[in-house]
Design a protein around this motif. Sequence first.
Motif, PDB file in Angstrom:
ATOM      1  N   GLY A 172      -2.596  -4.082  -1.406  1.00  0.00           N
ATOM      2  CA  GLY A 172      -1.300  -4.255  -2.048  1.00  0.00           C
ATOM      3  C   GLY A 172      -0.279  -3.228  -1.596  1.00  0.00           C
ATOM      4  O   GLY A 172      -0.320  -2.720  -0.478  1.00  0.00           O
ATOM      5  N   LEU A 173       0.632  -2.889  -2.510  1.00  0.00           N
ATOM      6  CA  LEU A 173       1.682  -1.925  -2.184  1.00  0.00           C
ATOM      7  C   LEU A 173       1.124  -0.531  -1.933  1.00  0.00           C
ATOM      8  O   LEU A 173       1.715   0.255  -1.187  1.00  0.00           O
ATOM      9  CB  LEU A 173       2.712  -1.876  -3.313  1.00  0.00           C
ATOM     10  CG  LEU A 173       3.635  -3.090  -3.439  1.00  0.00           C
ATOM     11  CD1 LEU A 173       4.557  -2.940  -4.642  1.00  0.00           C
ATOM     12  CD2 LEU A 173       4.456  -3.277  -2.161  1.00  0.00           C
ATOM     13  N   VAL A 174      -0.007  -0.213  -2.558  1.00  0.00           N
ATOM     14  CA  VAL A 174      -0.628   1.089  -2.334  1.00  0.00           C
ATOM     15  C   VAL A 174      -0.969   1.256  -0.858  1.00  0.00           C
ATOM     16  O   VAL A 174      -0.669   2.287  -0.235  1.00  0.00           O
ATOM     17  CB  VAL A 174      -1.887   1.260  -3.197  1.00  0.00           C
ATOM     18  CG1 VAL A 174      -2.674   2.496  -2.772  1.00  0.00           C
ATOM     19  CG2 VAL A 174      -1.508   1.378  -4.670  1.00  0.00           C
ATOM     20  N   GLY A 175      -1.563   0.225  -0.288  1.00  0.00           N
ATOM     21  CA  GLY A 175      -1.897   0.282   1.125  1.00  0.00           C
ATOM     22  C   GLY A 175      -0.658   0.275   1.998  1.00  0.00           C
ATOM     23  O   GLY A 175      -0.536   1.077   2.932  1.00  0.00           O
ATOM     24  N   ALA A 176       0.284  -0.603   1.692  1.00  0.00           N
ATOM     25  CA  ALA A 176       1.485  -0.736   2.528  1.00  0.00           C
ATOM     26  C   ALA A 176       2.271   0.568   2.587  1.00  0.00           C
ATOM     27  O   ALA A 176       2.626   1.048   3.676  1.00  0.00           O
ATOM     28  CB  ALA A 176       2.373  -1.859   1.990  1.00  0.00           C
ATOM     29  N   TRP A 177       2.554   1.166   1.440  1.00  0.00           N
ATOM     30  CA  TRP A 177       3.329   2.401   1.431  1.00  0.00           C
ATOM     31  C   TRP A 177       2.541   3.574   2.004  1.00  0.00           C
ATOM     32  O   TRP A 177       3.125   4.479   2.614  1.00  0.00           O
ATOM     33  CB  TRP A 177       3.804   2.722   0.015  1.00  0.00           C
ATOM     34  CG  TRP A 177       4.867   1.796  -0.498  1.00  0.00           C
ATOM     35  CD1 TRP A 177       4.848   1.101  -1.665  1.00  0.00           C
ATOM     36  CD2 TRP A 177       6.127   1.487   0.113  1.00  0.00           C
ATOM     37  NE1 TRP A 177       5.985   0.353  -1.819  1.00  0.00           N
ATOM     38  CE2 TRP A 177       6.804   0.576  -0.736  1.00  0.00           C
ATOM     39  CE3 TRP A 177       6.741   1.878   1.302  1.00  0.00           C
ATOM     40  CZ2 TRP A 177       8.057   0.058  -0.436  1.00  0.00           C
ATOM     41  CZ3 TRP A 177       7.993   1.365   1.605  1.00  0.00           C
ATOM     42  CH2 TRP A 177       8.644   0.472   0.746  1.00  0.00           C
ATOM     43  N   LEU A 182       1.833   7.435   6.606  1.00  0.00           N
ATOM     44  CA  LEU A 182       1.083   7.940   7.759  1.00  0.00           C
ATOM     45  C   LEU A 182       1.846   7.682   9.055  1.00  0.00           C
ATOM     46  O   LEU A 182       1.871   8.528   9.954  1.00  0.00           O
ATOM     47  CB  LEU A 182      -0.298   7.278   7.816  1.00  0.00           C
ATOM     48  CG  LEU A 182      -1.290   7.683   6.725  1.00  0.00           C
ATOM     49  CD1 LEU A 182      -2.569   6.867   6.847  1.00  0.00           C
ATOM     50  CD2 LEU A 182      -1.609   9.173   6.794  1.00  0.00           C
ATOM     51  N   GLY A 183       2.476   6.512   9.146  1.00  0.00           N
ATOM     52  CA  GLY A 183       3.236   6.186  10.342  1.00  0.00           C
ATOM     53  C   GLY A 183       4.420   7.121  10.535  1.00  0.00           C
ATOM     54  O   GLY A 183       4.687   7.590  11.647  1.00  0.00           O
ATOM     55  N   LEU A 184       5.135   7.410   9.449  1.00  0.00           N
ATOM     56  CA  LEU A 184       6.266   8.332   9.530  1.00  0.00           C
ATOM     57  C   LEU A 184       5.814   9.721   9.958  1.00  0.00           C
ATOM     58  O   LEU A 184       6.462  10.380  10.780  1.00  0.00           O
ATOM     59  CB  LEU A 184       6.977   8.412   8.171  1.00  0.00           C
ATOM     60  CG  LEU A 184       7.930   7.276   7.820  1.00  0.00           C
ATOM     61  CD1 LEU A 184       8.436   7.435   6.381  1.00  0.00           C
ATOM     62  CD2 LEU A 184       9.109   7.232   8.779  1.00  0.00           C
ATOM     63  N   LEU A 185       4.686  10.163   9.412  1.00  0.00           N
ATOM     64  CA  LEU A 185       4.187  11.494   9.757  1.00  0.00           C
ATOM     65  C   LEU A 185       3.753  11.544  11.221  1.00  0.00           C
ATOM     66  O   LEU A 185       3.919  12.565  11.893  1.00  0.00           O
ATOM     67  CB  LEU A 185       3.016  11.840   8.837  1.00  0.00           C
ATOM     68  CG  LEU A 185       2.649  13.328   8.706  1.00  0.00           C
ATOM     69  CD1 LEU A 185       3.873  14.159   8.359  1.00  0.00           C
ATOM     70  CD2 LEU A 185       1.571  13.502   7.646  1.00  0.00           C
ATOM     71  N   MET A 306      -6.262  12.567   3.780  1.00  0.00           N
ATOM     72  CA  MET A 306      -7.186  12.690   2.660  1.00  0.00           C
ATOM     73  C   MET A 306      -6.610  12.045   1.401  1.00  0.00           C
ATOM     74  O   MET A 306      -7.322  11.349   0.658  1.00  0.00           O
ATOM     75  CB  MET A 306      -7.482  14.163   2.407  1.00  0.00           C
ATOM     76  CG  MET A 306      -8.456  14.399   1.257  1.00  0.00           C
ATOM     77  SD  MET A 306     -10.136  13.839   1.616  1.00  0.00           S
ATOM     78  CE  MET A 306     -10.753  15.275   2.490  1.00  0.00           C
ATOM     79  N   LEU A 307      -5.328  12.265   1.151  1.00  0.00           N
ATOM     80  CA  LEU A 307      -4.684  11.648  -0.018  1.00  0.00           C
ATOM     81  C   LEU A 307      -4.758  10.133   0.063  1.00  0.00           C
ATOM     82  O   LEU A 307      -5.136   9.458  -0.908  1.00  0.00           O
ATOM     83  CB  LEU A 307      -3.224  12.102  -0.097  1.00  0.00           C
ATOM     84  CG  LEU A 307      -2.338  11.344  -1.106  1.00  0.00           C
ATOM     85  CD1 LEU A 307      -2.849  11.540  -2.518  1.00  0.00           C
ATOM     86  CD2 LEU A 307      -0.885  11.799  -0.981  1.00  0.00           C
ATOM     87  N   VAL A 308      -4.400   9.586   1.226  1.00  0.00           N
ATOM     88  CA  VAL A 308      -4.427   8.128   1.391  1.00  0.00           C
ATOM     89  C   VAL A 308      -5.852   7.607   1.261  1.00  0.00           C
ATOM     90  O   VAL A 308      -6.098   6.583   0.604  1.00  0.00           O
ATOM     91  CB  VAL A 308      -3.821   7.743   2.758  1.00  0.00           C
ATOM     92  CG1 VAL A 308      -4.073   6.264   3.057  1.00  0.00           C
ATOM     93  CG2 VAL A 308      -2.325   8.033   2.770  1.00  0.00           C
ATOM     94  N   TYR A 309      -6.801   8.318   1.866  1.00  0.00           N
ATOM     95  CA  TYR A 309      -8.199   7.894   1.775  1.00  0.00           C
ATOM     96  C   TYR A 309      -8.668   7.852   0.320  1.00  0.00           C
ATOM     97  O   TYR A 309      -9.296   6.874  -0.113  1.00  0.00           O
ATOM     98  CB  TYR A 309      -9.085   8.839   2.581  1.00  0.00           C
ATOM     99  CG  TYR A 309     -10.562   8.653   2.299  1.00  0.00           C
ATOM    100  CD1 TYR A 309     -11.267   7.579   2.837  1.00  0.00           C
ATOM    101  CD2 TYR A 309     -11.237   9.526   1.454  1.00  0.00           C
ATOM    102  CE1 TYR A 309     -12.605   7.386   2.554  1.00  0.00           C
ATOM    103  CE2 TYR A 309     -12.575   9.344   1.169  1.00  0.00           C
ATOM    104  CZ  TYR A 309     -13.251   8.280   1.720  1.00  0.00           C
ATOM    105  OH  TYR A 309     -14.591   8.089   1.422  1.00  0.00           O
TER     106      TYR A 309
END
Length: 339
Positions: A172-177, A182-185, A306-309
């Motif tokens: 969902g949005l959790v994955g998308a954002w 990660l892409g921006l970083l 780590m946060l995203v994981y």
Amino acid sequence: MSGTLTVPRTAAGAWLPRLAWAALIYNVLVILWGAVVRISGAGAGCGDHWPLCNGVVVPQSPTLHTVIEFSHRLTSGASGLLAIALVILAFRSTGRGHPARFGAILSLGLIILEGLVGGVQVLLGLTADSTDPARGFVQGIHLANTFLLLGALLLTALWASGAPGLRLRRQGLVGAWSYVGLGLLLVLGMAGAVTALGDLLFLPADGSTPIETVKRDFAVTAGVIENLRVVHPMLAVLTSAFLVWLGVFLRRERPGAETNRWSAAVWALLGAQMVAGFANVALKAPAWMQLTHLLLACALWLVTVMLVYRALSALRVQPRAAGRSTPHAGQDRSREVNV
């Protein structure tokens, strides 16, 4: 339902997480040493030869620049050996389908790609004092691959230590954002690599103010690398704002101790990186400040991964009347982990 993976309690199983964490730390040190090669202008220390150094396996009567460049190649080669050992150990100590196997193979592939990108730089002469615009492009690709390598090693270490597998789809949005963050970083890191190169090649040694330096970057005689130097600080502000928001968003959507801990770590590193960035500009990018800035960038990338994981692998359950477990109300089943 367990949210962790098991690693057999054999000698190989015991050494797998140790080797994975050691490989991650070692590669951070190799990255910093690679920055020393760039800052010192030693990238051409082995001439335009690769993988040989000045046409031989071991250089004879080397200069200081040759020693620096050759030592970097040796340390990079050692990281490849570590990755091979990690793959062997992962296949010996885990079963088919275990994510640690995938992580180890991915890490090895990215290390090989890292070496190839470095080889391209040398063979095309994009080292030392080269101002070819292609050097900025290759430098950015090099940094992106470096970040991806660190991320792969981190995930491998987590999976080797028994952390849950990761489902990327249907988040969902959790994955998308999270992917946007990660892409921006990643793009920010690439821009930072170009800016660091521009600082090395074009930063004036006089007492020019930052405004005067920016004007010089956009003068008629300025090259592409100089023009792009201003992109990094602008992108840093945008990315920092987004990551602050992302931490708040993930705390709301995937609440838990791990999400709270790692979002706080991201915010702290963003603050430290901002201070380091301003100091780097004010001090006119001394070597020690560039290395500090790079180390903080690596740490910020790893902590964000780590946060995203943790957010994507979060699993909240509540018992049904019949005793079965279902995802928490208001959350979709995509939050389950693969075990």
